[in-house]
Design a protein around this motif. Structure first.
Motif: not given
Length: 312
Positions: A155, A182, A281, A312
């Motif tokens: 990331n 990520p 998410s 994340y």
């Protein structure tokens, strides 16, 4: 080089009077004289060496040796040469980006008149990276080459330039940037049906269709043919908030988490061919996740491959 050169002369006769000054003179125009650029390299007859400097790269110069006695100044035959320059190159966009590595490279269109002795890419979290930063070494010569960047941080945005070195120096291509994925926390290559709950919307009376392992997006993956739809379901225990990415082919799949439909975004590929989807998410904890191909009234072949979860 790009800014200097070596020449000189050989005075075979002084013409009956001592040589008081000798050297070479040069210009971008033909038949240079001592009113142009010149060196002063002592006196007398014989061989001498002259150093020409303060030149411009990639420029053609004309040179003549000269010798002066009390009668005047005479000149040798004219020769010409072109100064060297740095290499010309472009940087390839970064591809195959993961959490920790990526692929790029360069294309050297000109060596500047001197062989390329080293080439590669350099990168940094700051703009305009140089070879004092991280770099690859990818051989020599002109043309296309591929570079593998590794030991990257997840990331993170990196700046990247191709480089090429000849005896003049090091030149750089255009700058490109990319952001690593990520942190990868889990992956399923879909090379086995174990661990999946698989369902097929049958399309023929005998209902014989089933998911099986066949050539997938990268290696093997899950596939079902001649059906109206179906799903791939599995359990997942996540220790942090993640997003799921997966490759699919066939009709557009939906994703549910514990029976609730969540949003997906296509990030690579195209509908009706291989496409990579990313979910919104997903909270930490134990979940039942389903990749669902809704029922359609035509025979279809469907694929699922490379299921990955990123933190994340």
């Amino acid at each position: 080089t790009s800014v200097n050169a070596e020449s000189g002369g050989n005075i075979s006769s002084d013409g009956g009077a001592p040589i008081t000054q000798r050297g070479v003179c040069w210009s971008i125009d033909e038949n240079p004289t001592t009113t142009n650029n010149k060196t002063s390299d002592g006196s007398g007859t014989g061989n001498y060496v002259s150093i020409l400097d303060n030149m411009q790269p990639n420029t053609k110069y004309y040179v003549r040796a000269y010798a002066t006695n009390k009668v005047g100044t005479s000149y040798g035959n004219q020769v010409s040469f072109t100064t060297l320059e740095l290499a010309s190159l472009t940087t390839l966009d970064a591809t195959k980006i993961t959490s920790v590595n990526a692929e790029s490279g360069g294309n050297i269109s000109s060596d500047g008149g001197a062989p390329i002795t080293q080439r590669g890419v350099c990168w940094s979290i700051d703009e305009n990276p140089t070879t004092t930063n991280n770099k690859t070494s990818d051989g020599s010569g002109t043309g296309n080459y591929i570079s593998i960047l590794d030991n990257l941080q997840p990331n993170t945005t990196y700046y990247l330039r191709a480089y090429a070195t000849n005896k003049v120096g090091t030149s750089y291509g255009n700058q490109v940037s990319f952001t690593t994925l990520p942190k990868l926390v889990s992956t399923n290559n879909c090379n086995s049906i174990n661990g999946f709950n698989l369902f097929v919307e049958q399309a023929t009376p005998n209902g014989s269709q089933a998911w099986y392992i066949d050539a997938g997006y990268i290696n093997n993956g899950l596939k079902v043919t001649s059906c109206f739809g179906g799903y791939v379901e599995f359990s997942m225990n996540l220790s942090s908030i993640t997003k799921m990415r997966f490759w699919a082919k066939g009709s557009s799949p939906k994703v549910t988490v514990d029976g609730t439909l969540i949003n997906t975004t296509m990030i690579q590929g195209a509908i009706n061919t291989w496409m990579q989807l990313e979910t919104q998410s997903i909270a930490s904890g134990a979940h039942t996740i389903r990749i669902d191909f809704p029922r359609i009234p035509v025979y279809s072949t469907m694929y699922v491959d490379e299921i990955e979860f990123y933190e994340y």
